[in-house]
Design an enzyme around this catalytic site. Structure first.
Site, PDB file in Angstrom:
ATOM      1  N   GLU A 192       0.785  -1.233   0.000  1.00  0.00           N
ATOM      2  CA  GLU A 192       0.000   0.000   0.000  1.00  0.00           C
ATOM      3  C   GLU A 192       0.821   1.290   0.000  1.00  0.00           C
ATOM      4  O   GLU A 192       0.758   2.085   0.955  1.00  0.00           O
ATOM      5  CB  GLU A 192      -0.962  -0.012   1.198  1.00  0.00           C
ATOM      6  CG  GLU A 192      -1.920  -1.186   1.156  1.00  0.00           C
ATOM      7  CD  GLU A 192      -3.007  -1.123   2.232  1.00  0.00           C
ATOM      8  OE1 GLU A 192      -2.936  -0.270   3.131  1.00  0.00           O
ATOM      9  OE2 GLU A 192      -3.949  -1.936   2.140  1.00  0.00           O
ATOM     10  N   GLU A 309      -5.261  -8.332  -0.545  1.00  0.00           N
ATOM     11  CA  GLU A 309      -5.984  -8.137   0.721  1.00  0.00           C
ATOM     12  C   GLU A 309      -7.428  -7.825   0.402  1.00  0.00           C
ATOM     13  O   GLU A 309      -7.717  -7.045  -0.515  1.00  0.00           O
ATOM     14  CB  GLU A 309      -5.443  -6.930   1.510  1.00  0.00           C
ATOM     15  CG  GLU A 309      -4.128  -7.128   2.193  1.00  0.00           C
ATOM     16  CD  GLU A 309      -3.747  -5.923   3.088  1.00  0.00           C
ATOM     17  OE1 GLU A 309      -4.640  -5.124   3.484  1.00  0.00           O
ATOM     18  OE2 GLU A 309      -2.545  -5.789   3.366  1.00  0.00           O
TER      19      GLU A 309
END
Ligand code: BGC
Length: 370
Positions: A192, A309
């Site tokens: 991320e 995810e």
């Protein structure tokens, strides 16, 4: 509904997140690094042990996606500042559970930046390396794939230029360490990217890091992601680097107000408590739209996709909504040919309830239908 911001981190919020993620801290097993010979089967029931890992043999990225299949994140363990600080210490039996539970892959979130020298040559702590070796060996011995990532390198999101050399040096060491492992060990340079690590800056840093990894791992598949918290629309700003051994990833938590209701690390999330997800046509269309856009970008860039995810925080969200959402996202990802890894195994989003020592059945069967 499109995600506007991934989340706003409160000061120290991630520590808080980890600390509150499990209501009852599980029995603590000391996080002693294992120096055991990886070939020793002592920790693995013989029914689970597979032949010793084969040496590296390149595998086509699209083929690897089929093998990654359904996976789970070992979250809140090695990406905490210190393993155990967020209530999760990895145990050998978790690898058995994952295997028996029908998953093919483990994603190993890892905070390398907390276990390496701040100054050149940025040496990674040997004890920590051995702990990761132990996790990799435990996955391989059971025939599981394992994606080793770099998680929570918080400093790089503030000052990418300052951290650039250290980041690449960390990957040089990780790549060297695991260069002889089989292709079922996959590298994911950064979880991320966000903040000052915007698309353009991240694109250049990824390419420089990839060049470093390629010195020791010329054909291992490496995971490529967008900036802006790796969300589904972030890939659009990225250009697939000219390298055939890449897998694209994105994370899916939309609608954020549903998946992160009451999450201590997401600003304003108290107000979202009670948000349901009922699989209405409107709700489905929003998810379809996001996944279609990822699939379109992936087709244009000729790259396979791994949804690394997705999940919902279990503290407040009602179980039926969580089951429906998890099932829908997983099946729709599969329908588009994406492999995936659920966030996460045994903490606040967990598919396994460590206090009860049992699968959270609605989530488990949503992920792995009988
Ligand atoms: C973060 C976790 C967080 C999860 C869901 C992950 O990428 O590393 O700390 O719990 O996303 O928000």
């Amino acid at each position: 509904m499109k995600r506007i911001t991934r989340r706003t981190l409160l000061a120290g919020g991630l520590v808080l997140a980890g600390a509150t993620a499990c209501a009852a801290p599980p029995p603590r097993t000391p996080a002693t690094p294992s120096t055991e010979n990886p070939s020793s089967a002592t920790q693995v029931p013989s029914t689970q042990a597979t032949a010793m890992p084969q040496p590296f043999e390149p595998i086509d990225a699209f083929e690897q996606i089929k093998q990654l299949g359904r996976g789970v994140n070992f979250g809140n363990a090695l990406e905490a500042p210190k393993e155990g600080e967020w209530g999760m210490v990895l145990e050998a039996r978790f690898f058995d559970l994952v295997k028996e539970g029908g998953f093919a892959t483990i994603r190993l979130p890892t905070k390398w930046s907390a276990h390496a020298l701040r100054e050149a040559p940025y040496t990674v702590d040997e004890t920590f390396f051995q702990r990761v070796d132990w996790a990799v060996d435990n996955a391989l011995k059971r025939g599981l794939n394992i994606v080793v990532n770099m998680h929570h390198y918080d400093e790089i999101f503030i000052d990418p230029q300052k951290e650039r050399e250290r980041f690449i040096a960390l990957w040089a060491q990780i790549a060297e360490r695991y260069k002889d492992t089989p292709a079922s060990v996959v590298f994911e340079p950064l979880n991320e990217p966000n903040g000052a690590l915007s698309s353009g800056v991240w694109q250049r840093l990824f390419e420089d890091t990839l060049a470093e990894i390629r010195k020791t791992n010329p054909t291992r598949n490496v995971v490529f992601t967008g900036a802006d918290w790796g969300g589904p629309s972030a890939l659009k700003a990225m250009k697939r680097p000219d390298d055939p051994h890449l897998i694209a990833t994105f994370h899916y938590y939309l609608p954020f107000q549903f998946t992160h209701q009451g999450a201590e690390w997401a600003n304003g999330s108290e107000a979202w408590i009670g948000t349901e997800w009922k699989r209405t046509s409107n709700e489905r269309v929003n998810i379809d739209f996001d996944l279609d856009n990822v699939a379109k970008w992936a087709r244009e860039n000729d790259i396979p996709v791994w949804m690394g995810e997705f999940g919902s925080y279990g503290k407040h969200a009602d179980m039926e909504s969580r089951r429906l959402w998890t099932d829908y996202v997983a099946r729709e990802a599969e329908r588009r040919g994406f492999a995936w890894a659920y966030w996460e195994f045994g903490a606040g989003f967990g598919v396994f309830d460590r206090a009860k020592n049992a699968w959270v059945e609605p989530i488990h069967t949503a992920l792995i239908p009988q």
